[in-house]
Design an enzyme around this catalytic site. Structure first.
Site, short mmCIF file in Angstrom:
data_model
loop_
_atom_site.label_atom_id
_atom_site.label_comp_id
_atom_site.label_asym_id
_atom_site.label_seq_id
_atom_site.Cartn_x
_atom_site.Cartn_y
_atom_site.Cartn_z
N GLY A 125 0.84 -1.20 0.00
CA GLY A 125 0.00 0.00 0.00
C GLY A 125 0.87 1.24 0.00
O GLY A 125 2.06 1.18 -0.30
N LYS A 149 -3.14 -5.26 -24.95
CA LYS A 149 -2.41 -6.53 -24.77
C LYS A 149 -1.01 -6.41 -25.37
O LYS A 149 -0.03 -6.78 -24.75
CB LYS A 149 -3.12 -7.70 -25.46
CG LYS A 149 -4.28 -8.37 -24.84
CD LYS A 149 -4.10 -9.07 -23.55
CE LYS A 149 -4.15 -8.13 -22.39
NZ LYS A 149 -5.35 -8.12 -21.60
C1 F6R Z 1 -4.55 -5.74 -18.62
C2 F6R Z 1 -5.06 -5.87 -17.27
C3 F6R Z 1 -5.43 -4.62 -16.54
C4 F6R Z 1 -6.62 -4.91 -15.61
C5 F6R Z 1 -6.93 -3.69 -14.74
C6 F6R Z 1 -8.14 -3.94 -13.86
O1 F6R Z 1 -4.27 -6.98 -19.17
O2 F6R Z 1 -5.14 -6.94 -16.74
O3 F6R Z 1 -5.72 -3.58 -17.40
O4 F6R Z 1 -7.73 -5.25 -16.39
O5 F6R Z 1 -5.82 -3.41 -13.94
O6 F6R Z 1 -7.95 -5.06 -13.05
P1 F6R Z 1 -9.16 -5.76 -12.33
O7 F6R Z 1 -10.01 -6.39 -13.39
O8 F6R Z 1 -8.55 -6.76 -11.42
O9 F6R Z 1 -9.92 -4.68 -11.61
#
Ligand code: F6R
Length: 617
Positions: free
Chosen positions: A101, A494
């Site tokens: 954090g 990607k």
């Molecule tokens: C790209 C990727 C990130 C996540 C983003 C949100 O491949 O994985 O862009 O999509 O950091 O993450 P979550 O879905 O865990 O909130």
């Protein structure tokens, strides 16, 4: 960001902690460290780079104690150095601590501690927590409220700490005890047989126990090998609720694959089957969801949906927007969670909020959820990690059920979000104007998705050859229309995150309003051109690129025919329903990015500067 593990039990702590850190490495890999309490002192080993580097280092320290903490770092405050690696030990040598954090008021606390004679050996914000706990610990008498002196000194410290934290602490004179606390960073406790663990994620725990406790924000746990006492920052007691993890250790192992990203790309047919299992109504005309906690009557009163997410998950929201507007004719707005939380958007009275998050821990998405709830809105979550903070704080939601996603670049979580978004659009559409026969047509199409994805995956060798041809480029455009515009954004994301090639996604027709200036023989464009009502328009956009000598990689449905010689490379995907098309079209761009990154020798699962779950602002 940052992975943390603590262990107290009968086994040697260091090897178990290192095994846990390896599973958490996707959360950060700038440096790693471990501290074990043994022979009346903290034995500490730290090293920049991967956990594998640390493993070599620990051999020199003869770590034999059964009580320890470890950390894998994603740097925020202070550069990537051994000194800034965690664990940190207070300058009086009494307290060792790991932290995930950011402590925003660290400068203020540091000034106070310097005045009290404490010294600092790193540039991190974390070290102030360590020294402040030591300060309170030194002053603290046996606590009046029956709490241990250890817990009370942590509690006093955290009352002054602004920002986010998941911390685990050892006290030199208390072998066999750990204290852990969280605000905004995930922590899970594992209750084993004569041993207790704490980690940022269950994957670091499941090899020892499946009995877990999800610690909540504002809670402090006092752990021994056989006990776990949870209280709150304000000294309230908390009932310990033990959950059973359904994942097995095999779910987070690589198996025969070279990378987790490859494994997760090829797992998608099964992942999609799991995401839709049991979620179609018996009459076969709509979807059903168990945990939405909202009645069809309430759904019918909604006149606007608001979706907030970050990164890949936001792209899934954008496809969902398209499908809800198509099937249910209800306006949908998508926003970056990081913007929504601050921009004080005027909201419609009958709005319903959704947040999407694979990890369920993304701090911006969590903050958007809290902001919407603060304004009195119901918020539902589409989320993969069971028991995550977002899942617990939402009013209801839909789990993705695709198992752990370890690769930093999201793949199977993304396509399952697309699938759930399509099912949601169907569900809402069937409450409005979608007929029974339209509903059954969509249900049948959705049920066929895993097979269509298998067919798209069969193109892998062809896509690998294309990747070889284009692996050295420095720029690439991804162009699509309608529901494939977000897939163009996702393709670009990607590619850039794992291969470090500059890439942009645009609506195909928008390309001529600026990005076309980038076009040259060195800048290929990936076009999505399914055989639909806009096919000829997309072909015209391709012609404009070709006229400027830009190489074209065309992803077309198998029933489409391009003018001869227009595309330099063609990838065929099966013809499919519009609800399924974004999922199937995602496969070639996932594979293309993956193979390009491998060809360039990039560390696919641990791309530079990134971490999987972004728990800092
Ligand atoms: C790209 C990727 C990130 C996540 C983003 C949100 O491949 O994985 O862009 O999509 O950091 O993450 P979550 O879905 O865990 O909130």
């Amino acid at each position: 960001m940052c992975g943390i593990v603590g262990y107290v039990g009968k086994q040697k702590a260091a090897p178990l902690i290192i095994e846990g850190l390896k599973r958490l490495e996707y959360r950060g890999y700038d440096s790693a460290g471990v501290a074990v309490l043994q022979d009346g002192r903290f034995a500490v080993a730290k090293k920049t780079g991967r956990v594998a580097n640390l493993e070599g280092e620990t051999a020199k320290h003869r770590l034999h104690g059964t009580h320890g903490i470890g950390h894998t770092r994603w740097a925020t405050h202070g550069g990537v150095t051994d000194a800034n690696a965690h664990p940190h030990v207070s300058s009086d040598g009494k307290i060792a601590l790991i932290h995930n954090g950011v402590i925003e008021n660290y400068a203020h606390i540091k000034k106070f501690l310097l005045g009290k004679g404490y010294t600092f050996s790193s540039e991190t914000d974390t070290e102030v927590l360590c020294n402040l706990i030591a300060y309170h610990y030194a002053k603290e008498p046996a606590a009046a409220n029956g709490d241990s002196r250890f817990v009370e000194s942590v509690r006093k410290t955290l009352r002054h700490a602004e920002g986010t934290y998941g911390i685990v602490i050892m006290a030199l004179d208390l072998p066999g005890e750990l204290v852990t606390a969280r605000k905004g960073s995930p922590l899970i406790l594992g209750l084993g047989d004569g041993e207790t663990l704490v980690a940022s994620d269950v994957s670091a725990i499941v090899s020892r126990t499946q009995n877990v406790v999800y610690l909540k924000d504002g809670e402090i746990a006092h752990l021994t090998p056989t006990t776990c006492a949870i209280t709150t920052l304000s000294s309230g007691t908390v009932q310990t609720v033990v959950d059973k993890v359904t994942w097995s250790i095999a779910d987070s192992e690589l198996g025969a694959h070279a990378h987790f990203m490859e494994k997760e790309i090829f797992e998608q047919p099964t992942a999609l089957e799991n995401a839709m299992r049991g979620r179609f109504a018996e009459d076969g005309s709509t979807a059903r969801f168990g945990g939405l906690n909202i009645t069809p009557g309430e759904f019918r009163t909604v006149d606007r949906f608001m979706f907030c997410a970050c990164g890949t998950a936001l792209h899934a929201c954008m496809v969902t927007e398209h499908l809800i507007e198509r099937f249910a004719r209800i306006p949908v707005e998508c926003d970056y969670a990081s913007e929504f939380r601050y921009r004080n958007a005027p909201l419609f009275r009958n709005s319903l909020f959704f947040v999407m998050s694979q990890s369920g821990e993304t701090i911006d998405t969590l903050a958007a959820l809290r902001e919407a709830k603060r304004k009195g809105y119901k918020v539902l979550a589409i989320n993969n990690v069971v028991g995550s903070t977002i899942a617990r704080e939402a009013d209801g939601g839909i789990y993705q059920h695709v198992g752990p996603e370890v690769g930093v670049a999201s793949t199977k979580a993304f396509t399952s979000q697309l699938l759930i978004g399509a099912m949601l659009a169907l569900y809402i559409g069937r409450m409005r104007d979608l007929s029974f026969s339209e509903g059954t047509e969509i249900v049948n199409a959705l049920k066929g998705t895993p097979d269509l994805v298998r067919q798209a995956l069969a193109q892998a060798p062809h896509i690998k050859a294309i990747a070889k041809r284009f692996a050295k480029v420095t720029d690439m455009l991804f162009l699509g229309r309608m529901s494939l515009f977000p897939i163009a954004l996702e393709g670009a994301l990607k590619l850039k995150e794992i291969s470090y090639i500059h890439a942009e996604g645009y609506p195909a027709a928008e390309m001529k309003h600026g990005p076309i200036a980038l076009i040259s023989e060195e800048c290929p464009s990936v076009f999505f051109a399914p055989n639909n009502e806009l096919f000829n328009k997309v072909v015209s956009s391709m012609q404009e690129i070709k006229a400027r000598k830009g190489p074209i990689i065309a992803i077309i449905t198998e029933d489409a025919e391009l003018p001869a010689g227009l595309a330099d490379e063609v990838i065929r995907i099966p013809r499919c329903h519009e609800a399924v098309l974004p999922i199937v079209a995602s496969i070639p761009v996932q594979l293309l990015s993956y193979y390009i990154a491998v060809e360039r020798g990039c560390d696919v699962d641990k791309p530079r500067n990134l971490a999987k779950s972004v728990t800092v602002e």
